[in-house]
Design a protein around this motif. Structure first.
Motif, PDB file in Angstrom:
ATOM      1  N   UNK A  90       0.861  -1.183   0.000  1.00 45.87           N
ATOM      2  CA  UNK A  90       0.000   0.000   0.000  1.00 45.87           C
ATOM      3  C   UNK A  90       0.895   1.231   0.000  1.00 45.87           C
ATOM      4  N   UNK A  91       0.555   2.207  -0.842  1.00 46.94           N
ATOM      5  CA  UNK A  91       1.305   3.453  -0.900  1.00 46.94           C
ATOM      6  C   UNK A  91       0.317   4.608  -0.786  1.00 46.94           C
ATOM      7  N   UNK A  92       0.565   5.486   0.178  1.00 49.81           N
ATOM      8  CA  UNK A  92      -0.322   6.627   0.436  1.00 49.81           C
ATOM      9  C   UNK A  92      -1.772   6.177   0.599  1.00 49.81           C
ATOM     10  N   UNK A  93      -1.962   5.106   1.360  1.00 49.37           N
ATOM     11  CA  UNK A  93      -3.274   4.546   1.718  1.00 49.37           C
ATOM     12  C   UNK A  93      -4.031   3.933   0.545  1.00 49.37           C
ATOM     13  N   UNK A  94      -3.353   3.658  -0.568  1.00 48.02           N
ATOM     14  CA  UNK A  94      -3.986   3.032  -1.727  1.00 48.02           C
ATOM     15  C   UNK A  94      -3.275   1.704  -2.010  1.00 48.02           C
ATOM     16  N   UNK A  95      -4.033   0.620  -2.075  1.00 50.99           N
ATOM     17  CA  UNK A  95      -3.447  -0.685  -2.373  1.00 50.99           C
ATOM     18  C   UNK A  95      -2.902  -0.675  -3.797  1.00 50.99           C
ATOM     19  N   UNK A  96      -1.625  -1.011  -3.938  1.00 50.70           N
ATOM     20  CA  UNK A  96      -0.957  -0.987  -5.245  1.00 50.70           C
ATOM     21  C   UNK A  96      -0.659  -2.373  -5.791  1.00 50.70           C
ATOM     22  N   UNK A  97      -0.478  -3.363  -4.923  1.00 53.41           N
ATOM     23  CA  UNK A  97      -0.156  -4.707  -5.380  1.00 53.41           C
ATOM     24  C   UNK A  97      -0.530  -5.717  -4.303  1.00 53.41           C
ATOM     25  N   UNK A  98      -1.012  -6.880  -4.767  1.00 51.45           N
ATOM     26  CA  UNK A  98      -1.398  -7.950  -3.855  1.00 51.45           C
ATOM     27  C   UNK A  98      -0.940  -9.281  -4.420  1.00 51.45           C
ATOM     28  N   UNK A  99      -0.419 -10.130  -3.551  1.00 54.51           N
ATOM     29  CA  UNK A  99      -0.044 -11.487  -3.927  1.00 54.51           C
ATOM     30  C   UNK A  99      -0.642 -12.467  -2.937  1.00 54.51           C
ATOM     31  N   UNK A 100      -1.138 -13.606  -3.416  1.00 50.89           N
ATOM     32  CA  UNK A 100      -1.741 -14.606  -2.545  1.00 50.89           C
ATOM     33  C   UNK A 100      -1.378 -15.997  -3.020  1.00 50.89           C
ATOM     34  N   UNK A 101      -1.544 -17.022  -2.225  1.00 51.34           N
ATOM     35  CA  UNK A 101      -1.627 -16.965  -0.765  1.00 51.34           C
ATOM     36  C   UNK A 101      -0.228 -16.941  -0.166  1.00 51.34           C
ATOM     37  N   UNK A 102      -0.102 -16.347   0.977  1.00 50.92           N
ATOM     38  CA  UNK A 102       1.180 -16.233   1.660  1.00 50.92           C
ATOM     39  C   UNK A 102       1.403 -17.455   2.549  1.00 50.92           C
ATOM     40  N   UNK A 103       2.610 -18.012   2.473  1.00 53.24           N
ATOM     41  CA  UNK A 103       2.992 -19.108   3.365  1.00 53.24           C
ATOM     42  C   UNK A 103       3.583 -18.530   4.644  1.00 53.24           C
ATOM     43  N   UNK A 104       3.383 -19.214   5.740  1.00 50.12           N
ATOM     44  CA  UNK A 104       3.946 -18.767   7.014  1.00 50.12           C
ATOM     45  C   UNK A 104       5.463 -18.773   6.948  1.00 50.12           C
ATOM     46  N   UNK A 105       6.069 -17.846   7.677  1.00 47.77           N
ATOM     47  CA  UNK A 105       7.517 -17.820   7.818  1.00 47.77           C
ATOM     48  C   UNK A 105       7.937 -18.887   8.821  1.00 47.77           C
ATOM     49  N   UNK A 106       9.096 -19.469   8.617  1.00 46.05           N
ATOM     50  CA  UNK A 106       9.645 -20.386   9.604  1.00 46.05           C
ATOM     51  C   UNK A 106      10.182 -19.603  10.792  1.00 46.05           C
ATOM     52  N   UNK A 107      10.749 -18.425  10.488  1.00 43.01           N
ATOM     53  CA  UNK A 107      11.219 -17.525  11.544  1.00 43.01           C
ATOM     54  C   UNK A 107      11.035 -16.081  11.083  1.00 43.01           C
ATOM     55  N   UNK A 108      10.862 -15.196  12.045  1.00 43.07           N
ATOM     56  CA  UNK A 108      10.610 -13.785  11.788  1.00 43.07           C
ATOM     57  C   UNK A 108      11.897 -13.106  11.315  1.00 43.07           C
ATOM     58  N   UNK A 109      11.813 -12.238  10.282  1.00 41.32           N
ATOM     59  CA  UNK A 109      13.006 -11.509   9.855  1.00 41.32           C
ATOM     60  C   UNK A 109      13.669 -10.790  11.027  1.00 41.32           C
ATOM     61  N   UNK A 110      14.985 -10.976  11.134  1.00 46.25           N
ATOM     62  CA  UNK A 110      15.715 -10.430  12.278  1.00 46.25           C
ATOM     63  C   UNK A 110      16.433  -9.124  11.952  1.00 46.25           C
ATOM     64  N   UNK A 111      16.580  -8.811  10.670  1.00 48.49           N
ATOM     65  CA  UNK A 111      17.286  -7.597  10.263  1.00 48.49           C
ATOM     66  C   UNK A 111      16.548  -6.952   9.100  1.00 48.49           C
ATOM     67  N   UNK A 112      16.427  -5.623   9.133  1.00 49.12           N
ATOM     68  CA  UNK A 112      15.866  -4.893   8.000  1.00 49.12           C
ATOM     69  C   UNK A 112      16.947  -3.984   7.443  1.00 49.12           C
ATOM     70  N   UNK A 113      17.144  -4.078   6.144  1.00 46.01           N
ATOM     71  CA  UNK A 113      18.112  -3.254   5.423  1.00 46.01           C
ATOM     72  C   UNK A 113      17.321  -2.184   4.675  1.00 46.01           C
ATOM     73  N   UNK A 114      17.504  -0.930   5.038  1.00 48.63           N
ATOM     74  CA  UNK A 114      16.803   0.186   4.403  1.00 48.63           C
ATOM     75  C   UNK A 114      17.650   0.740   3.270  1.00 48.63           C
TER      76      UNK A 114
END
Length: 134
Positions: free
Chosen positions: A95-119
């Motif tokens: 979502x960008x500026x409160x407007x949905x821009x792209x959707x993908x389905x279905x999402x599989x569960x993660x085995x583990x939560x992302x531990x690092x975010x690279x900006x």
């Protein structure tokens, strides 16, 4: 970033690109990355430029899902409110500026939560998308 879990989560941020989307890949990087949330090769999220699309990949338990926004308008020196959300068995949403821009389905569960975010890059540090983040 709020309540990231193996089955659902949301990442909210404001991104101000220094270059328009159409020229973002003109500085020696063919696929500049806005962010990558990473645990391992089987569990990550990545938002990046690919040709004329802004692509959101989510690898959950080794299963890749993609949401793609064709021909986005991201102008230089303009701030955009991004939201990336996911829910296992449901949608991966950009979502960008409160407007949905792209959707993908279905999402599989993660085995583990992302531990690092690279900006502004991915874990390699070379696929940089120049801008500021809040």
């Amino acid at each position: 970033i709020s309540n990231l879990s193996t089955t659902a989560g949301t990442i909210n941020f404001t991104f101000t690109p220094r270059h328009s989307f159409s020229t973002a890949g003109s500085f020696g990087v063919t696929s500049p990355v806005i962010f990558e949330a990473y645990t391992d090769a089987n569990n990550y999220m990545k938002l990046y430029k690919s040709g004329t699309a802004l692509v959101l990949d989510m690898m959950g338990s080794g299963v890749l899902r993609t949401a793609s926004w064709s021909n986005p308008t991201l102008n230089a020196n303009t701030s955009y409110a991004f939201s990336v959300s996911y829910i296992s068995g449901g949608d991966l949403t950009l979502t960008v500026d409160s407007v949905s821009k792209a959707t993908g389905t279905p999402v599989s569960a993660l085995t583990s939560v992302p531990s690092t975010i690279y900006w502004g890059s991915d874990r390699s540090g070379i696929n940089q998308y120049e801008g500021t983040f809040r």
